[in-house]
Design a protein around this motif. Structure first.
Motif, PDB file in Angstrom:
ATOM      1  N   VAL A 264       0.827  -1.209   0.000  1.00  0.00           N
ATOM      2  CA  VAL A 264       0.000   0.000   0.000  1.00  0.00           C
ATOM      3  C   VAL A 264       0.864   1.263   0.000  1.00  0.00           C
ATOM      4  CG1 VAL A 264      -1.707   1.309   1.326  1.00  0.00           C
ATOM      5  CG2 VAL A 264      -1.999  -1.169   1.004  1.00  0.00           C
ATOM      6  N   PRO A 265       1.893   1.370   0.864  1.00  0.00           N
ATOM      7  CA  PRO A 265       2.734   2.579   0.795  1.00  0.00           C
ATOM      8  C   PRO A 265       3.401   2.753  -0.569  1.00  0.00           C
ATOM      9  CG  PRO A 265       3.151   1.364   2.825  1.00  0.00           C
ATOM     10  CD  PRO A 265       2.272   0.499   1.988  1.00  0.00           C
ATOM     11  N   ALA A 266       3.830   1.651  -1.207  1.00  0.00           N
ATOM     12  CA  ALA A 266       4.479   1.755  -2.519  1.00  0.00           C
ATOM     13  C   ALA A 266       3.489   2.262  -3.559  1.00  0.00           C
ATOM     14  CB  ALA A 266       5.048   0.395  -2.931  1.00  0.00           C
ATOM     15  N   ILE A 267       2.248   1.773  -3.503  1.00  0.00           N
ATOM     16  CA  ILE A 267       1.233   2.217  -4.460  1.00  0.00           C
ATOM     17  C   ILE A 267       0.914   3.702  -4.253  1.00  0.00           C
ATOM     18  CG2 ILE A 267      -1.225   1.986  -5.040  1.00  0.00           C
ATOM     19  CD1 ILE A 267      -0.859  -1.066  -4.493  1.00  0.00           C
ATOM     20  N   LEU A 268       0.737   4.098  -3.000  1.00  0.00           N
ATOM     21  CA  LEU A 268       0.431   5.502  -2.711  1.00  0.00           C
ATOM     22  C   LEU A 268       1.578   6.405  -3.166  1.00  0.00           C
ATOM     23  CD1 LEU A 268      -1.184   5.203   0.861  1.00  0.00           C
ATOM     24  CD2 LEU A 268      -2.345   5.386  -1.364  1.00  0.00           C
ATOM     25  N   ARG A 273       4.059  10.352  -6.857  1.00  0.00           N
ATOM     26  CA  ARG A 273       5.161  10.700  -7.760  1.00  0.00           C
ATOM     27  C   ARG A 273       4.655  11.163  -9.115  1.00  0.00           C
ATOM     28  NH1 ARG A 273       7.932   6.295  -5.911  1.00  0.00           N
ATOM     29  NH2 ARG A 273       7.270   5.020  -7.671  1.00  0.00           N
ATOM     30  N   ARG A 274       3.488  10.611  -9.511  1.00  0.00           N
ATOM     31  CA  ARG A 274       2.946  10.988 -10.820  1.00  0.00           C
ATOM     32  C   ARG A 274       1.882  12.085 -10.705  1.00  0.00           C
ATOM     33  NH1 ARG A 274       2.511   5.230 -13.987  1.00  0.00           N
ATOM     34  NH2 ARG A 274       4.178   4.199 -12.843  1.00  0.00           N
ATOM     35  N   GLY A 275       1.818  12.701  -9.536  1.00  0.00           N
ATOM     36  CA  GLY A 275       0.972  13.890  -9.412  1.00  0.00           C
ATOM     37  C   GLY A 275      -0.450  13.646  -8.943  1.00  0.00           C
ATOM     38  N   GLU A 289     -12.658   5.544  -7.749  1.00  0.00           N
ATOM     39  CA  GLU A 289     -14.077   5.809  -7.976  1.00  0.00           C
ATOM     40  C   GLU A 289     -14.280   6.767  -9.148  1.00  0.00           C
ATOM     41  OE1 GLU A 289     -18.115   5.435  -7.332  1.00  0.00           O
ATOM     42  OE2 GLU A 289     -16.476   4.318  -6.399  1.00  0.00           O
ATOM     43  N   LYS A 290     -13.430   7.814  -9.181  1.00  0.00           N
ATOM     44  CA  LYS A 290     -13.624   8.780 -10.268  1.00  0.00           C
ATOM     45  C   LYS A 290     -12.860   8.401 -11.540  1.00  0.00           C
ATOM     46  CE  LYS A 290     -10.115  12.193  -8.852  1.00  0.00           C
ATOM     47  NZ  LYS A 290      -9.917  13.493  -8.209  1.00  0.00           N
ATOM     48  N   GLY A 291     -12.138   7.288 -11.491  1.00  0.00           N
ATOM     49  CA  GLY A 291     -11.479   6.795 -12.693  1.00  0.00           C
ATOM     50  C   GLY A 291     -10.195   7.528 -13.061  1.00  0.00           C
ATOM     51  N   ASP A 292      -9.467   8.023 -12.082  1.00  0.00           N
ATOM     52  CA  ASP A 292      -8.205   8.737 -12.323  1.00  0.00           C
ATOM     53  C   ASP A 292      -7.254   7.852 -13.139  1.00  0.00           C
ATOM     54  OD1 ASP A 292      -5.542   9.677 -12.056  1.00  0.00           O
ATOM     55  OD2 ASP A 292      -6.107  10.814 -10.272  1.00  0.00           O
ATOM     56  N   PRO A 293      -6.894   8.286 -14.369  1.00  0.00           N
ATOM     57  CA  PRO A 293      -6.089   7.408 -15.229  1.00  0.00           C
ATOM     58  C   PRO A 293      -4.672   7.176 -14.702  1.00  0.00           C
ATOM     59  CG  PRO A 293      -6.435   9.561 -16.267  1.00  0.00           C
ATOM     60  CD  PRO A 293      -7.283   9.538 -15.040  1.00  0.00           C
ATOM     61  N   VAL A 294      -4.098   8.150 -14.000  1.00  0.00           N
ATOM     62  CA  VAL A 294      -2.756   7.953 -13.434  1.00  0.00           C
ATOM     63  C   VAL A 294      -2.800   6.868 -12.364  1.00  0.00           C
ATOM     64  CG1 VAL A 294      -1.051   9.024 -11.903  1.00  0.00           C
ATOM     65  CG2 VAL A 294      -1.818  10.237 -13.967  1.00  0.00           C
ATOM     66  N   VAL A 295      -3.805   6.941 -11.491  1.00  0.00           N
ATOM     67  CA  VAL A 295      -3.939   5.940 -10.436  1.00  0.00           C
ATOM     68  C   VAL A 295      -4.222   4.565 -11.053  1.00  0.00           C
ATOM     69  CG1 VAL A 295      -5.397   5.236  -8.496  1.00  0.00           C
ATOM     70  CG2 VAL A 295      -4.616   7.613  -8.690  1.00  0.00           C
ATOM     71  N   ASP A 296      -5.060   4.547 -12.085  1.00  0.00           N
ATOM     72  CA  ASP A 296      -5.343   3.280 -12.762  1.00  0.00           C
ATOM     73  C   ASP A 296      -4.065   2.665 -13.322  1.00  0.00           C
ATOM     74  OD1 ASP A 296      -7.556   1.465 -13.808  1.00  0.00           O
ATOM     75  OD2 ASP A 296      -6.443   1.903 -15.652  1.00  0.00           O
TER      76      ASP A 296
END
Lengths: 402, 402
Positions: A264-268, A273-275, A289-296
């Protein structure tokens, strides 16, 4: 009689009582194929320990002559079992009765407390459960405890490793043994969660690879229906399999471990890092939930790395299913979907006519405590290669915990 | 009585006879804790099948009165066991007596023969061994056969996979069963070699990861002292773990599998691509001997890939040792050294206070045939999760093969 042989016999007697209800000694002897002498020793021990009771005699239904025979049964009110799971941030407690039903459970959060404080918090939680549910621990049979980090119990040669900053103190086992006067079994909590997953499988405990994505990444294996300890107690360390040989430094001293990509810390951190302003699991949930493409994209990369490591494990072990635990699997299901897709490719060369399931755990945060209970209930049939309880000191589980 | 329970009892009786020599039925009953009725059934079956014999009565040493009791013992001359390993290019046969000593063995090379021809060649080799060693197969107890490629035996849902061009014909099992009139066990020959390695370990069969580098790359696992089949019979497929996600196409349909880097043909092809004139294992041996740096680099790259895949397997399983089989491990020991160095790094985070050994197999080409014998000797205690022999058809091993 050798202790192991005796335990095997006792287990068969207990299984017959579970399946058959109240049985006379001669009915038991016939069902399990033991001599009257051996059987009498075992039933005497079960009665003495309160695991079984004499319920009646067969006088009412008996057709022949002679002295009526006592009938013996397990006493469902005769024992409780306590399962405790110490995480980095909370302790989870579950209480089961002799019929393996959960009769009470609770959670106590804590911050980065030292072990003695954690133990006090856990014992306080147990006290509240006892008060709230009107429990009587007079018949407490055994305590199972899950702790973070590799734990080798009585296995030879094991010491807590450097990356486990909360090395398990022997004091945990001793504190519970002293408080409750029962056998106490301690094991790695992720491994126990794997056992809970295997036991919860509708088809009975099959071969399973379990991985948990949390502050760290851990795992556990069930092979041939048995929880695997490993030669040194380190089996299932999926988090420290290399996922990217050129990746970033891991706290274990290597680089590119799965944990550096899929914890989880690595994912966060990768999201930030990518904003993407993602501070915690709630923030991650909102971004998913909102479909953030960077998070995806971050989650898919983590899922791909996870799928590759699970693919290596699955090519080696050929399990029935692969289970992904940890809250992130529910908050961000795409990580499980991507891992499943990658695993499908990795296992391309193996026939797929039997379903191969990658799924998120349904047990959630309770898994460790449920697994600690499962370890008590199923100790002998499900735990392979574990040290003999007799050899591991007075506080380890004996078969009296059945 | 349930068949499995019966087998467990029988095994205990056999173990008592192995340890105790000649014993009366009442001595046996006391030692194994079984009822006289159960024990009599088991000894009757053992005597009927010739696994045990009545050696004498206790009349001479008996102090009390009453009818002298027969004493029963295993008959070391009562049985032989045949182990057969069909490779892609040769069949290896080994014959053991009831005390598990190898009394004859031989090899018959062949080219790319179809299965019926291989079977004929194998049976011809057996005939020559019988003639040369004056064997009598009247008491042949069982035949164990190793075959290339995944093999699921009686396990549900298994079919030979596409990459295994010599899919195992049922005819092999039937031909040996018909010829010798005994139970026949068939399994993957690499998995059997893993069993042979585990059994040959001085400390007894411990947890082991075995990989064989040959025309292809295969493997096998021993976990908690038991050979692992896997849910579908595909455990130990180390050759098709992805070693390089961007690597070359593999015959299995994926890319960058370990087999594309570390099989003998892959190593030879890589040497040739870089200008080293290495046509076969002899050429490779000569190049290693003279210290050809191109060949050394190819072998180190293969060893690194091998070490990474073994590292993933070892992080997951925590075995006592890792064994590299196949002639190339002896011809080019640098591949084992490099794999050991890589594995040491991959396991950096696990304490090393217990020796962790990566070694080349000492059993060599005989491993498969020895493992086929080991599978017969150790079937029940060493094989976990294998299908019940009873459920797998009349030609599978029953406990009569003990």
């Amino acid at each position: 009689m050798h202790a192991l042989v005796r335990r095997t016999h006792e287990e068969r007697v207990l299984a017959a009582l579970r399946a058959g209800g109240a049985l006379s000694r001669s009915e038991l002897a016939t069902r399990v194929g033991l001599s009257r002498t051996t059987l009498s020793e075992i039933t005497a021990s079960l009665l003495r320990r309160g695991a079984a009771v004499v319920v009646d005699t067969d006088a009412a239904t008996r057709s022949g002559s002679g002295r009526p025979a006592e009938r013996i049964a397990l006493d469902p009110g005769a024992g409780q079992f306590l399962g405790v799971d110490f995480g980095h941030r909370r302790v989870h407690v579950a209480v089961a009765d002799a019929s393996h039903e959960i009769i009470a459970s609770g959670v106590q959060p804590y911050d980065d407390e030292p072990w003695p404080a954690r133990v006090e918090l856990a014992l306080g939680l147990v006290d509240r459960l006892v008060a709230d549910h009107g429990l009587h621990f007079g018949a407490l049979q055994a305590v199972g405890i899950g702790v973070p980090g590799p734990f080798t119990g009585g296995a030879p040669g094991g010491t807590p490793v450097a990356w486990n900053r909360h090395a398990t103190p022997d004091g945990v086992q001793a504190a519970f043994a002293e408080r409750f006067g029962t056998p106490v079994v301690v094991d790695n909590n992720t491994r126990l969660a794997a056992l809970a997953e295997a036991v919860s499988h509708p088809g009975g405990p099959g071969d399973l690879v379990y991985v948990r994505l949390s502050d760290g990444v851990g795992g556990g294996l069930v092979v041939s229906g048995r929880l695997v300890l490993g030669a040194r107690g380190y089996s299932g360390e999926l988090g420290h399999v290399t996922a990217d040989p050129t990746g970033v430094a891991c706290r274990c001293g290597k680089r590119g471990c799965l944990e550096t990509v899929a914890s989880v810390p690595a994912i966060l951190a990768a999201c930030r890092r990518r904003g993407a302003a993602v501070d915690d699991l709630d923030g991650l949930a909102a971004a998913v939930e909102k479909g953030d493409p960077v998070v995806d994209a971050v989650l898919r990369e983590a899922g791909t790395a996870l799928g590759r490591v699970l693919g290596a494990a699955a090519m080696v072990l050929d399990p029935v299913e692969v289970v992904v635990g940890g809250e992130v699997a529910h908050v961000a299901p795409v990580i499980v979907e991507q891992a499943a897709a990658t695993l499908r490719y990795e296992l391309y060369s193996v026939p797929t006519d039997v379903p191969r399931v990658v799924r998120a755990s349904q047990l959630g945060d309770r898994g460790g405590a449920l697994g600690a209970l499962a370890a008590l209930f199923h100790r002998s049939p499900l735990l392979a290669g574990y040290p003999e309880p007799e050899a591991a000191g007075p506080h380890h589980l004996r078969r009296s915990a059945q």
